[in-house]
Enzyme design. Structure first.
Site, PDB file in Angstrom:
ATOM      1  N   ASP A 121       1.198   9.531   4.698  1.00  0.00           N
ATOM      2  CA  ASP A 121       2.477   9.116   5.271  1.00  0.00           C
ATOM      3  C   ASP A 121       2.430   7.650   5.718  1.00  0.00           C
ATOM      4  O   ASP A 121       2.019   7.337   6.832  1.00  0.00           O
ATOM      5  CB  ASP A 121       2.783  10.048   6.450  1.00  0.00           C
ATOM      6  CG  ASP A 121       4.163   9.843   7.025  1.00  0.00           C
ATOM      7  OD1 ASP A 121       4.770   8.794   6.757  1.00  0.00           O
ATOM      8  OD2 ASP A 121       4.634  10.731   7.754  1.00  0.00           O
TER       9      ASP A 121
ATOM     10  N   SER B 108       4.479   6.655   8.868  1.00  0.00           N
ATOM     11  CA  SER B 108       3.839   6.950  10.152  1.00  0.00           C
ATOM     12  C   SER B 108       2.707   5.978  10.447  1.00  0.00           C
ATOM     13  O   SER B 108       2.616   5.441  11.548  1.00  0.00           O
ATOM     14  CB  SER B 108       3.282   8.374  10.157  1.00  0.00           C
ATOM     15  OG  SER B 108       4.334   9.293  10.236  1.00  0.00           O
TER      16      SER B 108
HETATM   17  P1  NAD Z   1      12.847   6.617  11.976  1.00  0.00           P
HETATM   18  O1  NAD Z   1      11.953   5.453  11.791  1.00  0.00           O
HETATM   19  O2  NAD Z   1      13.705   7.068  10.850  1.00  0.00           O
HETATM   20  O3  NAD Z   1      13.798   6.327  13.225  1.00  0.00           O
HETATM   21  C1  NAD Z   1      13.242   5.951  14.475  1.00  0.00           C
HETATM   22  C2  NAD Z   1      13.880   6.748  15.587  1.00  0.00           C
HETATM   23  O4  NAD Z   1      15.206   6.270  15.817  1.00  0.00           O
HETATM   24  C3  NAD Z   1      14.021   8.246  15.307  1.00  0.00           C
HETATM   25  O5  NAD Z   1      13.376   8.989  16.324  1.00  0.00           O
HETATM   26  C4  NAD Z   1      15.524   8.477  15.313  1.00  0.00           C
HETATM   27  O6  NAD Z   1      15.875   9.759  15.796  1.00  0.00           O
HETATM   28  C5  NAD Z   1      15.991   7.366  16.222  1.00  0.00           C
HETATM   29  N1  NAD Z   1      17.422   7.056  16.133  1.00  0.00           N
HETATM   30  C6  NAD Z   1      18.221   6.990  15.048  1.00  0.00           C
HETATM   31  N2  NAD Z   1      19.482   6.690  15.392  1.00  0.00           N
HETATM   32  C7  NAD Z   1      19.487   6.552  16.752  1.00  0.00           C
HETATM   33  C8  NAD Z   1      20.483   6.243  17.714  1.00  0.00           C
HETATM   34  N3  NAD Z   1      21.755   6.023  17.362  1.00  0.00           N
HETATM   35  N4  NAD Z   1      20.126   6.192  19.009  1.00  0.00           N
HETATM   36  C9  NAD Z   1      18.850   6.418  19.400  1.00  0.00           C
HETATM   37  N5  NAD Z   1      17.862   6.711  18.541  1.00  0.00           N
HETATM   38  C10 NAD Z   1      18.176   6.775  17.229  1.00  0.00           C
HETATM   39  O7  NAD Z   1      12.006   7.865  12.496  1.00  0.00           O
HETATM   40  P2  NAD Z   1      10.485   8.233  12.219  1.00  0.00           P
HETATM   41  O8  NAD Z   1       9.637   7.638  13.241  1.00  0.00           O
HETATM   42  O9  NAD Z   1      10.185   7.943  10.796  1.00  0.00           O
HETATM   43  O10 NAD Z   1      10.504   9.784  12.451  1.00  0.00           O
HETATM   44  C11 NAD Z   1      11.449  10.593  11.730  1.00  0.00           C
HETATM   45  C12 NAD Z   1      11.135  12.045  11.848  1.00  0.00           C
HETATM   46  O11 NAD Z   1       9.961  12.371  11.145  1.00  0.00           O
HETATM   47  C13 NAD Z   1      10.905  12.536  13.252  1.00  0.00           C
HETATM   48  O12 NAD Z   1      11.540  13.797  13.362  1.00  0.00           O
HETATM   49  C14 NAD Z   1       9.425  12.678  13.345  1.00  0.00           C
HETATM   50  O13 NAD Z   1       9.025  13.610  14.324  1.00  0.00           O
HETATM   51  C15 NAD Z   1       9.141  13.159  11.959  1.00  0.00           C
HETATM   52  N6  NAD Z   1       7.754  12.969  11.558  1.00  0.00           N
HETATM   53  C16 NAD Z   1       7.070  14.053  11.112  1.00  0.00           C
HETATM   54  C17 NAD Z   1       5.768  13.923  10.716  1.00  0.00           C
HETATM   55  C18 NAD Z   1       4.993  15.106  10.220  1.00  0.00           C
HETATM   56  O14 NAD Z   1       3.936  14.927   9.756  1.00  0.00           O
HETATM   57  N7  NAD Z   1       5.478  16.295  10.292  1.00  0.00           N
HETATM   58  C19 NAD Z   1       5.153  12.686  10.746  1.00  0.00           C
HETATM   59  C20 NAD Z   1       5.883  11.593  11.190  1.00  0.00           C
HETATM   60  C21 NAD Z   1       7.191  11.749  11.579  1.00  0.00           C
END
Ligand code: NAD
Length: 374
Positions: free
Chosen positions: A129, A132
């Site tokens: 990933d 991440s």
């Molecule tokens: P991202 O980079 O797409 O976005 C960053 C954050 O901004 C997110 O938490 C999102 O909810 C938030 N956001 C979007 N619009 C917003 C608004 N209007 N106001 C406030 N916050 C807002 O997110 P990410 O870091 O790539 O993570 C995305 C998802 O993937 C999450 O649910 C995370 O837990 C998940 N994830 C899962 C794994 C896994 O291995 N299972 C690993 C990494 C991330």
């Protein structure tokens, strides 16, 4: 089978897609590795270290693109596109949503292109990933970058001359980058609050010892775990809550993204105007349109004494660490493409990690559902 690793040439890009550690592991998989001379220089990796690990150093991109698979950090530039061959595999952060024409161009060259940002966020995908691994570092570095422009102190300090209060840090968007920013600011002694729109984020913020501020709109998390764009009414409500809170903050770090779309504006000009001179806002989303009105890529914009920092490619500012993790992500991904017995290339469309990331195939077709009619 050969894997090629060119030197990255994009502006602000210091990372490299393989390290001596991953070269060694690729060799153990039965794969040869061609590395362009100087590819690791900006990460303090000398050519000789790649040679010691078993790679062959080649003089230019043309020699690298003789490989069966090309590892990139960023999408290929025009000169690299001209080198892509029929059936050649390209793996990298290809940023396809913002570069839909280039997806067609991969198909035009009959290259088999994989965009790693599209990797499904499943347990099995975690080791590959790139979002991440890079966001984690960017979140950490965003706090350090904000501090560079902050002229007060982060922790509370009790001195004989009196007490200096701790900085108030507000993190907007608590995904991977935001959570790391929260943890980093907490470690440095700041009083941290954070916001997001996904219900899961609220608990994660609390588990790091920060206080949640904001509101969670109904159904704001999509099936993939990402946030959806808010309706105008939801945006107005969010801005109302944030406006009241932000005026008392010393440092604001914004990280909010919506996959495939421009970043949402979370901090308006009026909010910036309400903040105290000397406050710092760091817009980690500046390259995808920005979360902060008035932020600019590569600039520190000063408004009424409030500094708005828009550093591009923040993960690359920690290039050696970012490359170490990115190269491991690529190594793990490529194990899906190398047949264990024959050591030949295999593209198994039944595998959700392959299906989720593959943009084009060797027949010249765009195969990813999100880009088929682009
Ligand atoms: P991202 O980079 O797409 O976005 C960053 C954050 O901004 C997110 O938490 C999102 O909810 C938030 N956001 C979007 N619009 C917003 C608004 N209007 N106001 C406030 N916050 C807002 O997110 P990410 O870091 O790539 O993570 C995305 C998802 O993937 C999450 O649910 C995370 O837990 C998940 N994830 C899962 C794994 C896994 O291995 N299972 C690993 C990494 C991330």
């Amino acid at each position: 089978m050969k894997i090629g690793v060119p030197k990255e040439r994009a502006a602000h890009e210091r990372r490299v897609a393989a390290t001596p550690e991953t070269v060694k592991k690729l060799k153990a998989l039965g794969v040869d590795v061609l590395v362009e001379a100087g590819a690791g220089a900006s990460c303090d990796i000398a050519d000789q270290l790649y040679v010691d690990a078993g790679a062959e150093i080649v003089p230019d991109p043309a020699a690298v693109f003789a490989a069966d698979i090309v590892f990139k950090v960023k999408r290929p530039d025009e000169s690299e596109m001209a080198l892509l061959r029929e059936g050649q595999v390209l793996v990298g952060q290809l940023d396809p949503y913002m570069n839909k024409d280039q997806v067609q161009a991969y198909a035009g060259r009959k290259a088999v292109a994989f965009a790693l940002e599209l990797l499904p966020r499943t347990t099995r995908g975690q080791a590959m990933d790139v979002l991440s691994s890079q966001a984690n570092l960017a979140g950490y570095k965003s706090v350090l970058d904000a501090l560079e422009h902050y002229t007060r102190v982060m922790p509370m300090m009790m001195t004989a001359a009196g007490t200096v209060t701790a900085a108030k840090v507000f993190v907007m968007g608590a995904g991977v980058a935001g959570l790391q920013a929260i943890a980093t600011a907490r470690r440095m002694g700041a009083v941290v609050t954070a916001t997001d729109v996904r219900p899961a984020a609220k608990e994660e913020i609390a588990s790091l010892g920060a206080k949640f501020v904001g509101f969670i709109p109904e159904g704001a998390a999509t099936a993939g775990g990402y946030a959806r764009a808010l309706t105008p009414e939801e945006q107005a409500k969010q801005k109302e809550v944030v406006a009241d809170h932000i005026k008392n903050q010393d440092i604001v770090i914004t990280t909010a993204l919506i996959p495939g779309r421009k970043a949402p504006v979370l901090v308006t000009e009026a909010m910036v105007a309400s903040m105290k001179p000397g406050s710092v806002i760091l817009d980690l989303a500046v390259e995808t349109g920005g979360n902060v009105e008035g932020s600019a890529v590569g600039e520190v914009v000063v408004k009424n004494g409030v500094k708005i920092v828009g550093n591009p490619n923040v993960a690359s500012r920690l290039a050696p660490a970012a490359s170490l993790l990115y190269a491991r992500n690529l190594l793990n991904f490529v194990t899906l493409l190398v047949d264990k017995e024959t050591k030949g290339l295999v593209v198994n469309r039944e595998d959700e990690l392959i299906k989720g990331t593959q943009l084009t195939d060797a027949t010249g077709a765009v195969v990813h559902d999100a880009f088929k009619s682009a």
